[in-house]
Design an enzyme around this catalytic site. Structure first.
Site, short mmCIF file in Angstrom:
data_model
loop_
_atom_site.label_atom_id
_atom_site.label_comp_id
_atom_site.label_asym_id
_atom_site.label_seq_id
_atom_site.Cartn_x
_atom_site.Cartn_y
_atom_site.Cartn_z
N HIS A 84 38.12 7.93 61.43
CA HIS A 84 39.53 7.58 61.21
C HIS A 84 40.00 8.36 59.99
O HIS A 84 39.74 7.98 58.86
CB HIS A 84 39.66 6.06 61.00
CG HIS A 84 41.06 5.59 60.80
ND1 HIS A 84 41.77 4.91 61.77
CD2 HIS A 84 41.91 5.71 59.75
CE1 HIS A 84 42.98 4.63 61.32
NE2 HIS A 84 43.09 5.11 60.08
N ARG B 154 49.51 -0.08 66.07
CA ARG B 154 49.02 -1.01 65.04
C ARG B 154 49.10 -0.36 63.66
O ARG B 154 49.94 -0.69 62.84
CB ARG B 154 47.57 -1.42 65.36
CG ARG B 154 47.12 -2.69 64.66
CD ARG B 154 46.88 -2.55 63.19
NE ARG B 154 45.87 -1.56 62.88
CZ ARG B 154 45.60 -1.12 61.66
NH1 ARG B 154 46.27 -1.59 60.63
NH2 ARG B 154 44.68 -0.20 61.46
N ASP B 155 48.26 0.61 63.41
CA ASP B 155 48.17 1.23 62.09
C ASP B 155 49.52 1.86 61.71
O ASP B 155 50.00 1.71 60.58
CB ASP B 155 47.06 2.29 62.13
CG ASP B 155 46.71 2.85 60.77
OD1 ASP B 155 47.60 2.96 59.92
OD2 ASP B 155 45.54 3.22 60.55
N CYS C 2 52.25 8.46 54.75
CA CYS C 2 51.52 7.95 53.59
C CYS C 2 52.47 7.67 52.44
O CYS C 2 53.18 8.56 51.98
CB CYS C 2 50.47 8.97 53.16
SG CYS C 2 49.58 8.40 51.72
N HIS D 86 42.81 10.57 57.65
CA HIS D 86 44.22 10.64 57.25
C HIS D 86 44.56 12.05 56.81
O HIS D 86 43.69 12.82 56.43
CB HIS D 86 44.50 9.64 56.11
CG HIS D 86 44.73 8.25 56.60
ND1 HIS D 86 45.40 7.31 55.88
CD2 HIS D 86 44.38 7.64 57.77
CE1 HIS D 86 45.46 6.16 56.58
NE2 HIS D 86 44.84 6.34 57.71
N ASN E 46 48.15 8.87 59.08
CA ASN E 46 47.15 9.09 60.12
C ASN E 46 47.21 10.50 60.68
O ASN E 46 48.28 11.12 60.71
CB ASN E 46 47.38 8.10 61.27
CG ASN E 46 47.10 6.68 60.84
OD1 ASN E 46 46.00 6.38 60.41
ND2 ASN E 46 48.10 5.82 60.92
#
Ligand code: ZN
Length: 310
Positions: free
Chosen positions: A208, A14-15, A241, A210, A250
């Protein structure tokens, strides 16, 4: 065997996919998810329920969910941006839905054209719908820009904690904190997760993090030190990113599993099989960069892991 010490929630399908340009063919997504399950991941965010015209990458989400549900024992999760998405997600049979709610008013407006308070109202409608149509489905919120915002700059910690409490009051089961913009540092992570846990107790959810500025793992460890036991990560750090070329967005699942397992904190994930899960990912997204120091370096000589494979 005892259950693993921590839960790694894989968000790549997803992400990760949502932040790459190319669309991964459905068959590749399914093979990739199968490989993630084979590696021992127990919670996978498999897609998002958003209009296909806005995000063609997710047009096949219902089919992907259907396939993921054939794997017994895993939690199949999908992101929804609003009530309409929640309707579709609940109809699909997912075990868990997750919503991003931004602590930064500026980011919230830019992202979903709603204020954080309006998002909390939306959450109330969603948890009501859940009670009627899927009482066993968990609803999770990830508070985005919890550690800083590229638009607004500093995000007051009080705003984050107040919003988390409002989400729980709206009927949400778990509230995690997301470093959407890669601005967090370990001292801040410790402070904010400690406050979150004292404010909402067992409803406190995932970290979560990064890796935008290279602090992803340090921030995960800081969260672990103050009691966090669920960590979002993305295989190959998929979803590099856009603000920092060459840096992953991530946290890389492979590196996160390596860190914890090397410390003796069990994840239930087998690293060699996790490396193998990069093959279907790369086959489905030719040319897309994948990240990770551990896969590049390989497993240390004599590496052994006590993993449970049912
Ligand atoms: Zn992310």
């Amino acid at each position: 065997m005892a259950p693993p010490d921590i839960l790694i929630s894989e968000v790549g399908p997803r992400d990760g996919l949502q932040s790459v340009k190319a669309t991964m063919p459905t068959a590749h997504k399914l093979r990739w998810i199968d490989a993630l399950v084979a590696a021992g991941l127990r919670e996978i965010e498999v897609g998002s329920f958003v209009p296909a015209r806005l995000l063609p990458q997710m047009a096949d989400v219902a089919e992907v969910v259907r396939h993921a549900l054939t794997h017994p024992g895993i939690t199949v999760m999908a992101l929804v941006p609003n009530l309409r998405g929640a309707e579709s997600a609940l109809a699909s049979g997912v075990h868990k839905i997750t919503l991003p709610v931004s602590a930064s008013a500026a980011h919230s407006q830019a992202n979903v054209r709603k204020t954080p308070d309006e998002m909390v109202q939306e959450l109330r409608a969603i948890t009501r719908l859940r009670a009627e149509t899927g009482p066993r489905v968990l609803v999770e919120v990830g508070i985005s820009t919890a550690f800083g915002c590229t638009l607004q700059g500093e995000v007051p910690e009080d705003d984050v904690i107040r919003l988390a409490a409002a989400c729980v009051a709206a009927g949400v089961d778990e509230v995690g904190l997301s470093d959407t913009t890669g601005m967090a540092n370990p001292a801040q992570v410790r402070r904010l997760f400690t406050r979150l846990r004292s404010e909402i107790g067992p409803h406190a959810g995932a970290a979560h993090m990064h890796n935008t500025r290279g602090l992803g793992l340090a921030n995960c460890l800081a969260a672990y030190d103050v009691g966090v036991r669920t960590f979002d990560a993305s295989l190959g750090g998929l979803g590099g990113c856009p603000y920092a070329p060459g840096a992953s967005g991530n946290v890389v699942t492979e590196d996160l599993v390596f860190m914890f397992e090397a410390m003796g904190v069990t994840t239930g994930v087998d690293l060699a099989r996790l490396f193998a899960a990069r093959i279907p990912l790369q086959a489905g997204l030719p040319g897309e960069p994948v990240y990770g120091m551990t896969p590049e370096a390989g497993l240390p000589k004599g590496w052994t892991q006590e993993t449970t494979h049912a």
